[in-house]
Write a protein that holds these residues in place. Structure first.
Motif, PDB file in Angstrom:
ATOM      1  N   THR A  94     -61.431  61.444  60.902  1.00 10.44           N
ATOM      2  CA  THR A  94     -61.745  62.634  61.698  1.00 10.44           C
ATOM      3  C   THR A  94     -60.856  62.702  62.931  1.00 10.44           C
ATOM      4  OG1 THR A  94     -64.050  62.521  60.976  1.00 10.44           O
ATOM      5  CG2 THR A  94     -63.561  63.909  62.890  1.00 10.44           C
ATOM      6  N   VAL A  95     -60.205  63.838  63.139  1.00  5.63           N
ATOM      7  CA  VAL A  95     -59.375  64.067  64.325  1.00  5.63           C
ATOM      8  C   VAL A  95     -60.162  64.932  65.302  1.00  5.63           C
ATOM      9  CG1 VAL A  95     -57.240  65.055  65.216  1.00  5.63           C
ATOM     10  CG2 VAL A  95     -57.244  63.857  63.015  1.00  5.63           C
ATOM     11  N   HIS A  96     -60.244  64.470  66.543  1.00  7.47           N
ATOM     12  CA  HIS A  96     -60.970  65.206  67.580  1.00  7.47           C
ATOM     13  C   HIS A  96     -59.983  65.756  68.608  1.00  7.47           C
ATOM     14  CE1 HIS A  96     -64.929  63.910  66.219  1.00  7.47           C
ATOM     15  NE2 HIS A  96     -64.463  62.674  66.133  1.00  7.47           N
ATOM     16  N   ARG A  97     -60.358  66.868  69.212  1.00  7.08           N
ATOM     17  CA  ARG A  97     -59.555  67.484  70.264  1.00  7.08           C
ATOM     18  C   ARG A  97     -60.315  67.407  71.585  1.00  7.08           C
ATOM     19  NH1 ARG A  97     -55.402  70.956  68.474  1.00  7.08           N
ATOM     20  NH2 ARG A  97     -55.303  71.136  66.191  1.00  7.08           N
ATOM     21  N   LEU A  98     -59.602  67.041  72.625  1.00  6.42           N
ATOM     22  CA  LEU A  98     -60.150  66.946  73.969  1.00  6.42           C
ATOM     23  C   LEU A  98     -59.508  68.005  74.861  1.00  6.42           C
ATOM     24  CD1 LEU A  98     -59.854  63.069  74.285  1.00  6.42           C
ATOM     25  CD2 LEU A  98     -61.984  64.345  73.918  1.00  6.42           C
ATOM     26  N   PRO A  99     -60.174  68.405  75.938  1.00  6.27           N
ATOM     27  CA  PRO A  99     -59.568  69.361  76.865  1.00  6.27           C
ATOM     28  C   PRO A  99     -58.256  68.818  77.438  1.00  6.27           C
ATOM     29  CG  PRO A  99     -61.906  69.135  77.311  1.00  6.27           C
ATOM     30  CD  PRO A  99     -61.551  68.054  76.332  1.00  6.27           C
ATOM     31  N   VAL A 100     -57.221  69.632  77.396  1.00  7.77           N
ATOM     32  CA  VAL A 100     -55.907  69.239  77.908  1.00  7.77           C
ATOM     33  C   VAL A 100     -55.875  69.566  79.401  1.00  7.77           C
ATOM     34  CG1 VAL A 100     -53.433  69.662  77.750  1.00  7.77           C
ATOM     35  CG2 VAL A 100     -54.806  69.536  75.667  1.00  7.77           C
ATOM     36  N   ASN A 101     -56.245  68.585  80.219  1.00  2.56           N
ATOM     37  CA  ASN A 101     -56.334  68.812  81.664  1.00  2.56           C
ATOM     38  C   ASN A 101     -55.146  68.244  82.426  1.00  2.56           C
ATOM     39  OD1 ASN A 101     -57.060  66.176  81.136  1.00  2.56           O
ATOM     40  ND2 ASN A 101     -58.881  66.184  82.433  1.00  2.56           N
ATOM     41  N   ALA A 102     -54.183  67.680  81.716  1.00  3.44           N
ATOM     42  CA  ALA A 102     -52.912  67.245  82.314  1.00  3.44           C
ATOM     43  C   ALA A 102     -51.837  67.549  81.275  1.00  3.44           C
ATOM     44  CB  ALA A 102     -52.925  65.764  82.667  1.00  3.44           C
ATOM     45  N   PRO A 103     -51.558  68.855  81.068  1.00  6.01           N
ATOM     46  CA  PRO A 103     -50.718  69.293  79.942  1.00  6.01           C
ATOM     47  C   PRO A 103     -49.462  68.460  79.780  1.00  6.01           C
ATOM     48  CG  PRO A 103     -51.551  71.168  81.154  1.00  6.01           C
ATOM     49  CD  PRO A 103     -51.917  69.951  81.953  1.00  6.01           C
ATOM     50  N   PRO A 104     -49.145  68.042  78.534  1.00  4.04           N
ATOM     51  CA  PRO A 104     -49.838  68.404  77.282  1.00  4.04           C
ATOM     52  C   PRO A 104     -50.954  67.439  76.888  1.00  4.04           C
ATOM     53  CG  PRO A 104     -47.865  67.200  76.747  1.00  4.04           C
ATOM     54  CD  PRO A 104     -47.895  67.286  78.265  1.00  4.04           C
ATOM     55  N   HIS A 105     -51.420  66.600  77.834  1.00  4.52           N
ATOM     56  CA  HIS A 105     -52.344  65.528  77.483  1.00  4.52           C
ATOM     57  C   HIS A 105     -53.725  65.745  78.107  1.00  4.52           C
ATOM     58  CE1 HIS A 105     -48.725  63.654  76.031  1.00  4.52           C
ATOM     59  NE2 HIS A 105     -48.230  63.465  77.249  1.00  4.52           N
TER      60      HIS A 105
END
Length: 261
Positions: free
Chosen positions: A61-72
């Motif tokens: 399973t791949v999860h996405r997190l909020p990108v609060n230090a683009p692109p990370h």
């Protein structure tokens, strides 16, 4: 509401409503942490530093997190949450925080502070309620470069076994190199445990130690120097995952100890 601990002439101020961050540590009336809403010392849970492109994998399973230090995605979620006070005394405080959205797993984080006249002990426990998940934990203190009493700037001394080579995307490449001179925004390996000494000449010596094997040193700002003990390197959810299960929490500790010079 702030929580204050005192031991001798040491005073610790914690704000559970602002991510359970340490807002101040005064030793003999001298503040050693940079002041401000974003500074002091904040917890990094359930990951430390940057997670590449805000994505991590748990099994297939791949999860996405909020990108609060683009692109990370950077520094976890709990620094942005209000914590609940579990118990306090004159020298000890315990706080808890629930894990949840935008983190895709349920769980709980416990943070313990124990203040003595010459030291501060910090502890994390990261628990899972149901599903197993990868996690990291660490601290991000902003130590003042200069204590503002007319003395010299701080000196940082440590002897890492290696430095994580930093790529153009600001993440470790996976290659370990001989430590380079600063300035740093870099992760170092200390397999015998983190051991970093900050010295403000003729004023104060403060040692940051931990059984954890990783430390990030950040000294690119004029006002402060960060010494960040953590359970894994940046992007560690993907490269060095520590699996938290309902019967196996992640536990991390660090001690700051000091003496007058």
């Amino acid at each position: 509401m702030q929580t204050r601990l005192t031991a001798g002439d040491a005073e610790l101020t914690i704000n559970p409503d602002n991510g359970c961050r340490i807002e101040g540590l005064r030793i003999g009336g001298t503040e050693v942490l940079r002041q401000g809403e974003r500074y002091g010392c904040f917890p990094m849970v359930p990951w430390c530093g940057r997670t590449e492109n805000g994505r991590f994998r748990n099994g297939v399973t791949v999860h996405r997190l909020p990108v609060n230090a683009p692109p990370h995605a950077i520094h976890g979620t709990v620094r942005d949450l209000a914590w609940k006070t579990a118990r306090t005394s004159a020298t000890e405080a315990v706080f808890v925080c629930e894990l949840g959205d935008p983190w895709p797993y349920g769980g709980r984080v416990t943070q313990v502070f124990e203040l003595a006249e010459d030291s501060l002990a910090l502890r994390f426990g990261v628990e899972s309620y149901d599903d197993s998940f990868p996690a990291q934990a660490g601290w991000h203190p902003w130590f003042l470069r200069n204590l503002g009493r007319g003395g010299q700037d701080v000196r940082v001394d440590f002897a890492p076994a290696w430095q994580e080579e930093r790529g153009e995307n600001h993440l470790p490449t996976g290659r370990r190199i001989d430590p380079l001179p600063g300035p740093w925004d870099d992760c170092f390996g200390m397999p015998d445990g983190v051991d970093v000494t900050l010295t403000w000449p003729e004023e104060l010596e403060l040692k940051v130690t931990s059984r954890a094997e990783w430390v990030v040193i950040y000294d690119e700002q004029a006002e402060a120097v960060c010494v960040e003990p953590q359970s894994g390197p940046p992007n560690g959810l993907n490269t060095h995952p520590h699996l938290v299960t309902p019967i196996d929490p992640l536990e991390v500790e660090s001690t700051w100890s000091w003496r007058r010079l």
